[in-house]
Design a protein around this motif. Structure first.
Motif, PDB file in Angstrom:
ATOM      1  N   ASP A 135       0.866  -1.179   0.000  1.00 60.28           N
ATOM      2  CA  ASP A 135       0.000   0.000   0.000  1.00 60.28           C
ATOM      3  C   ASP A 135       0.902   1.228   0.000  1.00 60.28           C
ATOM      4  OD1 ASP A 135       0.861   0.252   2.698  1.00 60.28           O
ATOM      5  OD2 ASP A 135      -0.809  -0.991   3.370  1.00 60.28           O
ATOM      6  N   GLU A 136       0.345   2.381   0.347  1.00 60.18           N
ATOM      7  CA  GLU A 136       1.068   3.643   0.197  1.00 60.18           C
ATOM      8  C   GLU A 136       2.099   3.886   1.287  1.00 60.18           C
ATOM      9  OE1 GLU A 136      -2.050   4.292   3.132  1.00 60.18           O
ATOM     10  OE2 GLU A 136      -2.019   3.296   1.181  1.00 60.18           O
ATOM     11  N   HIS A 541      -4.810  -0.778  16.993  1.00 61.49           N
ATOM     12  CA  HIS A 541      -4.041   0.068  16.085  1.00 61.49           C
ATOM     13  C   HIS A 541      -4.396  -0.238  14.629  1.00 61.49           C
ATOM     14  CE1 HIS A 541      -0.870   2.620  14.746  1.00 61.49           C
ATOM     15  NE2 HIS A 541      -0.129   1.633  14.274  1.00 61.49           N
ATOM     16  N   ARG A 542      -4.805   0.763  13.881  1.00 59.28           N
ATOM     17  CA  ARG A 542      -5.120   0.699  12.449  1.00 59.28           C
ATOM     18  C   ARG A 542      -6.402  -0.092  12.148  1.00 59.28           C
ATOM     19  NH1 ARG A 542      -1.417   2.194   8.765  1.00 59.28           N
ATOM     20  NH2 ARG A 542      -2.179   0.659   7.269  1.00 59.28           N
ATOM     21  N   PHE A 543      -7.214  -0.402  13.152  1.00 65.67           N
ATOM     22  CA  PHE A 543      -8.398  -1.227  12.947  1.00 65.67           C
ATOM     23  C   PHE A 543      -9.524  -0.401  12.311  1.00 65.67           C
ATOM     24  CE2 PHE A 543     -12.373  -3.110  14.919  1.00 65.67           C
ATOM     25  CZ  PHE A 543     -12.439  -4.195  14.046  1.00 65.67           C
ATOM     26  N   VAL A 544      -9.926  -0.760  11.110  1.00 65.40           N
ATOM     27  CA  VAL A 544     -10.997  -0.137  10.301  1.00 65.40           C
ATOM     28  C   VAL A 544     -11.218   1.342  10.640  1.00 65.40           C
ATOM     29  CG1 VAL A 544     -12.218  -2.244   9.686  1.00 65.40           C
ATOM     30  CG2 VAL A 544     -12.740  -1.157  11.868  1.00 65.40           C
ATOM     31  N   PRO A 545     -10.197   2.183  10.486  1.00 66.18           N
ATOM     32  CA  PRO A 545     -10.372   3.602  10.845  1.00 66.18           C
ATOM     33  C   PRO A 545     -11.444   4.282  10.001  1.00 66.18           C
ATOM     34  CG  PRO A 545      -8.350   3.284   9.602  1.00 66.18           C
ATOM     35  CD  PRO A 545      -8.858   1.916   9.938  1.00 66.18           C
ATOM     36  N   HIS A 546     -11.616   3.842   8.769  1.00 66.77           N
ATOM     37  CA  HIS A 546     -12.600   4.475   7.887  1.00 66.77           C
ATOM     38  C   HIS A 546     -14.027   4.221   8.358  1.00 66.77           C
ATOM     39  CE1 HIS A 546     -11.999   0.390   6.585  1.00 66.77           C
ATOM     40  NE2 HIS A 546     -13.034   0.428   5.765  1.00 66.77           N
ATOM     41  N   VAL A 565      -8.234  -4.693   8.022  1.00 67.14           N
ATOM     42  CA  VAL A 565      -8.564  -5.791   8.930  1.00 67.14           C
ATOM     43  C   VAL A 565      -7.386  -6.754   8.964  1.00 67.14           C
ATOM     44  CG1 VAL A 565     -11.066  -5.669   8.717  1.00 67.14           C
ATOM     45  CG2 VAL A 565      -9.764  -6.990   7.045  1.00 67.14           C
ATOM     46  N   SER A 566      -7.093  -7.271  10.124  1.00 69.80           N
ATOM     47  CA  SER A 566      -6.030  -8.267  10.268  1.00 69.80           C
ATOM     48  C   SER A 566      -6.590  -9.652   9.994  1.00 69.80           C
ATOM     49  CB  SER A 566      -5.454  -8.218  11.688  1.00 69.80           C
ATOM     50  OG  SER A 566      -6.407  -8.707  12.619  1.00 69.80           O
ATOM     51  N   LEU A 567      -5.722 -10.611   9.981  1.00 71.05           N
ATOM     52  CA  LEU A 567      -6.142 -12.003   9.811  1.00 71.05           C
ATOM     53  C   LEU A 567      -7.111 -12.403  10.926  1.00 71.05           C
ATOM     54  CD1 LEU A 567      -5.654 -14.452   7.977  1.00 71.05           C
ATOM     55  CD2 LEU A 567      -3.621 -14.980   9.328  1.00 71.05           C
ATOM     56  N   ASP A 568      -6.817 -12.002  12.156  1.00 68.82           N
ATOM     57  CA  ASP A 568      -7.713 -12.349  13.273  1.00 68.82           C
ATOM     58  C   ASP A 568      -9.041 -11.606  13.188  1.00 68.82           C
ATOM     59  OD1 ASP A 568      -6.052 -14.218  14.410  1.00 68.82           O
ATOM     60  OD2 ASP A 568      -5.085 -12.791  15.770  1.00 68.82           O
ATOM     61  N   ASP A 569      -9.016 -10.364  12.708  1.00 66.31           N
ATOM     62  CA  ASP A 569     -10.277  -9.634  12.509  1.00 66.31           C
ATOM     63  C   ASP A 569     -11.154 -10.363  11.498  1.00 66.31           C
ATOM     64  OD1 ASP A 569      -9.175  -7.647  14.137  1.00 66.31           O
ATOM     65  OD2 ASP A 569      -8.481  -6.466  12.424  1.00 66.31           O
ATOM     66  N   ALA A 570     -10.541 -10.810  10.402  1.00 63.31           N
ATOM     67  CA  ALA A 570     -11.292 -11.522   9.365  1.00 63.31           C
ATOM     68  C   ALA A 570     -11.847 -12.837   9.903  1.00 63.31           C
ATOM     69  CB  ALA A 570     -10.389 -11.770   8.154  1.00 63.31           C
ATOM     70  N   ARG A 658      -2.751  -4.635   9.047  1.00 64.57           N
ATOM     71  CA  ARG A 658      -3.988  -4.043   8.522  1.00 64.57           C
ATOM     72  C   ARG A 658      -3.633  -3.045   7.429  1.00 64.57           C
ATOM     73  NH1 ARG A 658      -5.516  -3.639  14.562  1.00 64.57           N
ATOM     74  NH2 ARG A 658      -6.822  -5.487  14.875  1.00 64.57           N
ATOM     75  N   SER A 659      -4.191  -3.285   6.268  1.00 64.20           N
ATOM     76  CA  SER A 659      -3.809  -2.507   5.090  1.00 64.20           C
ATOM     77  C   SER A 659      -5.031  -2.143   4.279  1.00 64.20           C
ATOM     78  CB  SER A 659      -2.848  -3.330   4.218  1.00 64.20           C
ATOM     79  OG  SER A 659      -2.676  -2.740   2.949  1.00 64.20           O
TER      80      SER A 659
END
Length: 673
Positions: A135-136, A541-546, A565-570, A658-659
């Protein structure tokens, strides 16, 4: 291109080979400026002349370059003169980071290095490659965005270990901030960094050097491979990467030119490090101890571990000889020693002498290598034996050491060191320790969705039970694709060995039907999950900020694939749906169906393929994404890919996985599961 295809990566390239030293009196010795190792003559009769030519070259080169050496007198940089052991480590190495507890474990890493190698003087904390470009995020983000990175650096310092960061000059397409020299200087200043590894660079430009020196006076710059001789003046360390030695051990040129310049021998893909170790011991330089190369276990065999542990104890205990003593390469030993392929460099410090010995042969050698000087006695620094003339045993492909000193001189210091060295167990076992990567099993789904009428033909793609044959495509990278080391015993992998497209065949055995969602989970669906389940990740940290900021921003597309989302979030979402993530094979089989769909924008998909070899966690991503960087081959794979393409993703911790480029879809097991 024809030259690349004809290149044999299992033998050193011409530029890696040792450089013969002209022995003729009128020879132009400036040709030695470009050497890596100055080759030693096979015949003992030529070595006096060889040593004389080495001294002449060094004097001429210093005068020609106007060399002063004042750069090495900076107080902040002097630690590097005796930094004999450096480890390059992926920040998320499982010795350094606990994935279950999501916390750094530097003591575990440091203690393992003490047990295995005798401890470290510095670490290079490798951070972005090979996942940057997904990503960016730029290379500075991959340091700055780590919660507790400052505490990690401080903990290494508290254990006496210096810390280096990695600079990737090829990172030019990710998010832009300030100029590289300002960004890197800020990282050094903000985190108290001691050194910078110059990835892919032999030397840094003057603007970068000056900027980093202002950020931390005494900053140590370590180039990759041979440093240009004219830049030894402002680069106090470098890799001795892909340095092939002569049969009779030669001289490491840069260290001979400036004894305070520390090199670290490294052949990253080799199973046998004995030649590097012997060169390091004779020349008084260090080793790069690199067990995991960008996600691939390469390890060290037990013999080389015991050798480096012994060598480091001697180097640290005798560093005054190695730094300040007068070096005489390949001193004359007994005829028996020469016949047995035993060689020595001598370091004279006042009236005391250190003989650094190596045994090049494949058999243990026992002999009295050095004829003692009148009025002196000797100490075997491996056993502690004191005698008028000691007899030493040097194991095959290993090292030895003898101190010679006046008979009336105190031996206490040397006896204490020899006793410490004698306690280090030695093994001749040179077998490579294999570490297979095994699947990390997640929690089982809470429901069988196929029994709860949540699976419909309109929403899923069915995979039949039975044997399926798959062709997998991937790009050959230093990560490998599963747990194989892709370039074993290779010197310098080049195109087409490096980064070329490859395929592998896999057999997938399905003992029941599997249903894979036709499309990724959307922002709307994931928001519903959050509201209904009350899910809270272990690390936010970085969890679905949008989604969490949507009420403020109002620009979130509810039908776009959910990301960040991380692997565990998914996995948590999949359990809530009564399903699970599809494996990489199930994803590929589903992706070959014409009903398989992609949401917009296209994003990589997590798969249930998490693996660990105890040092590296990784996962196979499928599908590709719209985001793509093309200016450097070192970036992560980008672009939309067909179902056959796989990308190995090294999983970072503390939310950095999370990307915006990774989403997921759900799989459901059939009734017979």
């Amino acid at each position: 291109m024809a030259d690349s295809y004809s290149f044999n990566s299992l033998i050193p390239r011409p530029i890696d080979m040792p450089t013969p030293v002209p022995l003729a009196e009128e020879a132009d010795l400036s040709i030695l400026d470009e050497a890596k190792i100055l080759a030693a003559p096979d015949h003992a009769a030529d070595r006096d002349r060889w040593r004389s030519q080495l001294r002449t070259w060094r004097e001429e080169a210093r005068e020609r370059l106007g060399y002063s050496g004042e750069f090495y007198e900076r107080p902040g940089a002097q630690w590097a003169h005796s930094a004999f052991a450096v480890s390059q480590v992926w920040i998320w190495d499982e010795l350094l980071f606990d994935f279950e507890e999501q916390r750094f474990t530097p003591d575990r890493f440091i203690d393992d290095a003490i047990e295995k190698f005798g401890g470290l003087d510095a670490v290079v904390l490798w951070h972005a490659y090979p996942i940057i470009g997904l990503d960016e995020r730029n290379q500075w983000d991959y340091y700055r965005d780590i919660p507790g990175f400052d505490e990690l650096v401080d903990h290494f310092h508290s254990r006496g270990v210096k810390v280096a960061v990695d600079y990737n000059p090829w990172d030019t397409q990710t998010r832009r901030g300030g100029p590289d020299h300002e960004e890197l200087a800020a990282v050094i200043r903000d985190f108290g960094i001691d050194s910078v590894f110059l990835d892919t660079l032999k030397t840094a430009d003057s603007v970068l050097v000056q900027s980093l020196e202002r950020a931390n006076p005494g900053i140590v710059l370590e180039g990759e491979s041979r440093v240009l001789l004219e830049r030894v003046t402002d680069h106090s360390s470098s890799w001795a990467q892909f340095f092939a030695d002569s049969h009779v051990p030669g001289v490491v040129k840069t260290h001979y030119f400036e004894r305070r310049h520390m090199l670290h021998h490294i052949r990253r893909w080799h199973r046998d490090h004995s030649e590097e170790l012997q060169s390091a011991w004779l020349n008084g330089v260090g080793m790069m101890v690199w067990e995991v190369v960008f996600g691939v276990w390469v390890g060290w065999n037990p013999r080389d571990c015991s050798t480096v542990k012994c060598m480091l104890a001697l180097q640290r205990g005798l560093s005054d000889f190695l730094l300040d003593g007068e070096m005489t390469p390949l001193v004359t030993l007994s005829d028996e020693a020469e016949a047995s392929q035993v060689y020595a460099f001598r370091y004279d410090l006042g009236e005391n002498m250190l003989f650094a010995l190596v045994n090049r042969s494949k058999e243990d050698v026992t002999l009295a290598p050095v004829e003692v000087k009148d009025g002196h006695r000797q100490i075997d620094m491996v056993t502690g034996e004191v005698a008028s003339q000691v007899t030493v045993t040097i194991p095959a492909r290993s090292i030895g050491a003898v101190i010679e000193l006046p008979r009336e001189a105190s031996t206490e210091r040397f006896i204490r060191l020899a006793e410490d060295v004698a306690r280090i167990p030695y093994t001749a076992n040179d077998r490579f320790p294999y570490r297979p990567a095994r699947r990390v099993s997640p929690a089982s789904p809470t429901l069988n969705a196929a029994d709860t009428n949540t699976v419909t033909d309109e929403e899923t793609v069915k995979i039949d039970a039975g044997t399926h044959r798959l062709t997998v495509r991937y790009r050959a990278r230093e990560t490998g694709i599963y747990d194989e080391a892709p370039y074993v015993d290779e010197w310098k992998p080049l195109v087409p060995r490096l980064h070329d497209p490859r395929t592998l065949e896999r057999a997938y055995e399905a003992d029941h039907e599997v249903y894979v969602s036709r499309r990724e989970v959307s922002n709307r669906e994931f928001s519903e999950f959050l509201k209904d389940s009350g899910y809270q990740p272990m690390v936010e940290h970085r969890f679905v900020p949008h989604l969490r900021e949507a009420s403020m921003r109002g620009d979130v597309d509810p039908d776009a694939p959910v990301t960040y989302v991380s692997l565990d979030d998914a996995r948590a979402y999949c359990r809530w749906k009564g399903g699970r993530l599809p494996t990489e094979d199930e994803w590929q089989l589903a992706g070959e169906n014409r009903d398989f769909a992609r949401l917009t924008p296209a994003v990589w998909n997590w798969t249930e393929s998490e693996r660990s070899d105890g040092r590296t966690r990784y996962c196979i991503l499928k599908g590709g994404c719209d985001f793509s960087l093309s200016e450097s081959e070192w970036y992560f794979d980008g672009g939309v890919r067909d179902s056959r393409f796989s990308a190995k993703y090294l999983i970072p911790g503390l939310g950095l996985s999370r990307s915006r480029s990774i989403g997921f879809r759900v799989a459901f097991d059939g009734k017979n599961s």
